[in-house]
Enzyme design. Structure first.
Site, short mmCIF file in Angstrom:
data_model
loop_
_atom_site.label_atom_id
_atom_site.label_comp_id
_atom_site.label_asym_id
_atom_site.label_seq_id
_atom_site.Cartn_x
_atom_site.Cartn_y
_atom_site.Cartn_z
N VAL A 159 -57.72 44.77 3.43
CA VAL A 159 -56.89 43.67 3.75
C VAL A 159 -55.72 44.17 3.26
O VAL A 159 -55.34 44.93 2.23
CB VAL A 159 -57.56 43.10 2.18
CG1 VAL A 159 -56.00 41.19 2.43
CG2 VAL A 159 -57.95 41.79 2.28
N GLY A 160 -54.64 44.33 3.76
CA GLY A 160 -53.13 44.71 4.26
C GLY A 160 -52.22 43.80 3.35
O GLY A 160 -52.98 43.00 2.45
N ASP A 161 -51.23 43.94 2.98
CA ASP A 161 -50.24 42.70 2.62
C ASP A 161 -50.40 42.10 3.46
O ASP A 161 -49.33 40.58 2.82
CB ASP A 161 -48.38 44.04 3.21
CG ASP A 161 -48.24 44.13 4.44
OD1 ASP A 161 -49.04 44.52 5.24
OD2 ASP A 161 -47.32 43.90 4.32
N THR A 204 -48.14 43.19 14.11
CA THR A 204 -47.99 42.28 13.47
C THR A 204 -47.04 41.01 14.10
O THR A 204 -45.35 42.21 14.57
CB THR A 204 -47.87 42.91 12.18
OG1 THR A 204 -49.17 43.36 11.49
CG2 THR A 204 -47.96 41.80 11.12
N THR A 219 -44.36 44.12 8.46
CA THR A 219 -44.69 44.78 8.87
C THR A 219 -44.57 46.62 8.95
O THR A 219 -43.29 46.78 8.40
CB THR A 219 -44.07 44.49 10.57
OG1 THR A 219 -45.70 45.17 11.98
CG2 THR A 219 -42.94 44.85 11.11
N GLY A 220 -45.91 46.72 8.79
CA GLY A 220 -45.56 48.05 9.04
C GLY A 220 -47.05 48.25 7.86
O GLY A 220 -48.35 47.73 7.78
N GLY A 249 -49.99 48.59 5.21
CA GLY A 249 -49.68 47.86 4.49
C GLY A 249 -49.73 48.51 2.98
O GLY A 249 -49.20 47.39 2.59
N1 ASP Z 1 -48.92 45.61 7.30
C1 ASP Z 1 -50.23 45.10 8.67
C2 ASP Z 1 -50.98 45.77 7.33
O1 ASP Z 1 -51.49 46.55 6.98
C3 ASP Z 1 -50.57 45.95 10.02
C4 ASP Z 1 -48.85 45.57 10.70
O2 ASP Z 1 -47.57 45.26 9.96
O3 ASP Z 1 -48.94 45.68 11.94
O4 ASP Z 1 -52.31 45.09 7.35
#
Ligand code: ASP
Length: 354
Positions: free
Chosen positions: A249-251, A220, A271-272, A274
């Site tokens: 849907v993520g964060d 991300t 990022t991470g 979500g």
């Molecule tokens: N945070 C993002 C999600 O969960 C993924 C990512 O950070 O790579 O959609």
């Protein structure tokens, strides 16, 4: 050796205390001098996600990633230094550059859903007005970060999803592409591997797509910036997580979870994994710890990423920037691709703890 008399002992102790006090004073002043030093202020920072673990990294990929991060910083810097250039312009420009690169999990290089499609999310926030915009689950918008900004500036809403966001972006004259634009060899191989694993594990239909691969190749992208007017902005863009169920849907497009900006606190992009970032309201929580508990940006980010997320099993990280140019990059993983630019024009790029 001669033993010290009581008087000599007391004198030595006194001298020692004075030296300690003076050293503390000098060091204390040095750190505040550093914070006040305008040249050291960070004015733009970006991340390219958690990415690969150190042992998976090749010298070639490392070179490509570093070059792409430098290009994005440079693009953001130009936007920031343009006449009337704002932190929002810098955030949008830097993220667009990362979205156009197939190396990151955003825009062009977005990962595949369990159904083999690309569904993109993005958000942006203005730290002065707290205006915000986001799009989620979009499949034909070339640069979701620009669509998020359009939602913020040209609609009465904060968030548009799916078809509604796409129709809006089309009407706003944004770049629209065929969904095939987001197909990249590497991401396609990732999802094939994942499907094969599910076949081998004989997962039932309901179990499929639920399991994402923690820590693997999350790329991300995000940016935080501080402009000449002292205004902060933050933005984040992603393809989400490999093998996510369609409609997940993520964060990243959730204001307060993956993105937040507040001139009275800080600008944050995360990022991470979500789901954890949504549950812990990570971006807002970092801002709140600065505002209400007076924590430094380092401590605030560290507390959320290491003390709150990590014990709960939430992997990931965040970049954060305050209005004095203090910058923090905190992650509880092997690394986080990141780069930052200081007021004196110096850029630093890091992928892991190096
Ligand atoms: N945070 C993002 C999600 O969960 C993924 C990512 O950070 O790579 O959609």
């Amino acid at each position: 050796m001669r033993r010290l008399s009581f008087a000599e002992h007391a004198m030595w102790q006194h001298t020692f205390r004075l030296v300690a006090l003076a050293t503390g004073f000098i060091l204390g002043n040095m750190s505040s001098a550093r914070a006040d030093d305008r040249d050291q202020q960070v004015i733009l920072a970006i991340h390219g996600g958690i990415g690969l673990e150190r042992h998976e990294m090749t010298p070639e990929l490392s070179k490509e990633l570093r070059a792409a991060l430098r290009v994005a910083i440079e693009t953001g810097r130009k936007a920031l230094e343009a006449e009337r250039g704002s932190s929002l312009d810098a955030v949008e420009a830097a993220i667009r550059s990362l979205e156009d690169s197939p190396l990151f999990n955003a825009g062009r290089g977005a990962v595949f859903t369990h159904e083999g499609r690309n569904e993109l999310d993005a958000s942006i926030m203005n730290g002065r007005t707290k205006a915000a915009g986001s799009v989620a689950s979009v499949t034909i918008i070339k640069n979701p970060i620009t669509a998020a900004r359009a939602v913020m500036e040209r609609s009465p809403h904060v968030m548009l999803i799916g078809r509604g966001a796409e129709v809006f972006a089309t009407r706003q004259g944004l770049d629209i592409v065929d969904p095939g634009y987001f197909w990249t060899e590497q991401r396609w191989r990732d999802i094939q591997r994942r499907w094969e694993k599910e076949r081998q594990e004989k997962k039932t239909r309901d179990q499929q797509g639920a399991a994402v691969e923690p820590g693997h190749a999350w790329g991300t992208v995000g940016a935080v910036a501080l402009d000449r007017g002292g205004d902060l902005a933050a933005g984040t863009s992603t393809g989400g997580m490999t093998n996510k169920l369609f409609g997940r849907v993520g964060d990243s497009p959730i204001i307060g979870a993956g993105t937040y900006a507040d001139n009275a606190g800080c600008a944050v992009s995360c990022t991470g994994h979500g789901e954890f970032f949504i549950r812990f309201g990570v971006a807002h929580e970092i801002n709140a710890l600065m505002k209400y508990r007076n924590l430094s940006i380092d401590k605030a980010a560290g507390e959320v990423i290491h003390q709150q997320l990590k014990p709960a099993g939430g992997e990931g990280g965040a970049i954060a920037l305050d209005k004095h140019g203090n910058f923090a990059a905190s992650y509880n993983t092997d690394g986080m691709y990141r780069a930052w630019l200081t007021r004196d024009g110096k850029t630093q790029v890091k992928l892991h703890d190096d």
